[in-house]
Design a protein around this motif. Structure first.
Motif, short mmCIF file in Angstrom:
data_model
loop_
_atom_site.label_atom_id
_atom_site.label_comp_id
_atom_site.label_asym_id
_atom_site.label_seq_id
_atom_site.Cartn_x
_atom_site.Cartn_y
_atom_site.Cartn_z
N ASP A 40 57.76 45.54 -53.52
CA ASP A 40 58.87 46.11 -52.74
C ASP A 40 58.80 47.62 -52.84
O ASP A 40 58.05 48.17 -53.65
CB ASP A 40 60.22 45.61 -53.29
N ASP A 41 59.62 48.28 -52.03
CA ASP A 41 59.72 49.74 -52.09
C ASP A 41 60.87 50.08 -53.03
O ASP A 41 62.00 50.31 -52.60
CB ASP A 41 59.96 50.30 -50.68
N PHE A 42 60.60 50.08 -54.32
CA PHE A 42 61.65 50.29 -55.32
C PHE A 42 62.02 51.76 -55.42
O PHE A 42 61.19 52.64 -55.18
CB PHE A 42 61.18 49.77 -56.69
N PRO A 43 63.29 52.05 -55.80
CA PRO A 43 63.74 53.44 -55.89
C PRO A 43 63.11 54.17 -57.08
O PRO A 43 62.64 53.56 -58.04
CB PRO A 43 65.26 53.31 -56.07
N GLU A 44 63.16 55.49 -57.00
CA GLU A 44 62.67 56.32 -58.09
C GLU A 44 63.49 56.04 -59.36
O GLU A 44 64.68 55.78 -59.29
CB GLU A 44 62.81 57.79 -57.70
#
Length: 197
Positions: A40-44
């Motif tokens: 997934d495109d996980f947050p920083e």
């Protein structure tokens, strides 16, 4: 659970077999490894709460909240695993698991704490294995549930080996009161917070 928890991001994922419990690596030795960032495109600032080794699978919690991570890693939160072991595990072996067994950890002997353990009467409802498990024609396998309040490196595998029944497949099915339910390998679910007890 923590102040300003709405500012933090929390995810439950089903970590697939063959993935490392980290997001990337600068190591040239790990260039061919698979990382959680592929799912997934996980947050920083995201971090895995605890670890599942590369050959283990199942429920892994992710958060941007260090306090939440510390809480889940504390001995206040149970982690339940289903282990498929080599052989027909005996009640004597299960009793030893419950009482605590001696394993090696960091080059030293370590006595595991008493835990919950029982043999499963039926094959559990977990996703189809992504790796080849040896054929039943080579002897029986059985499943056991082990619930820990601690989490040493490869602890469940070392525990089942210590009682004579090596683990062939390991699935973490629950953290606190949060279970995998119908999750499949690679699934990602976002939560507003984790209410784990």
């Amino acid at each position: 659970m923590t102040e300003n928890s709405t500012e933090h991001k929390h995810f439950a994922i089903y970590k697939p077999y063959g993935f490392l419990s980290q997001f990337y690596s600068n190591s040239t030795q790990q260039k061919r490894k698979r990382f959680l960032g592929e799912l997934d495109d996980f947050p920083e600032g995201i971090m895995a709460i605890g670890r599942l080794d590369e050959k283990s699978e199942g429920l892994l919690l992710l958060t941007t909240d260090g306090k939440m991570s510390d809480f889940v890693n504390s001995q206040k939160v149970e982690k339940e695993y289903y282990a498929q072991v080599d052989g027909d595990i005996t009640e004597e072996a299960v009793a030893k698991l419950r009482a605590g067994v001696e394993i090696g950890f960091d080059g030293k002997k370590y006595q595991t704490k008493p835990c919950k353990a029982f043999k499963l009467d039926t094959i559990p409802d977990v996703p189809v294995a992504q790796q080849k498990i040896r054929d039943d024609r080579h002897g029986p396998t059985t499943w056991v549930s082990i619930t820990l309040n601690e989490g040493k490196f490869r602890q469940v595998r070392k525990m089942t080996s210590a009682v004579g029944f090596p683990t062939l497949r390991l699935v973490r099915v629950r953290v606190g009161n949060l279970g995998i339910n119908a999750m499949q390998a690679g699934d990602v679910i976002e939560y507003s917070t984790f209410a784990l007890r």
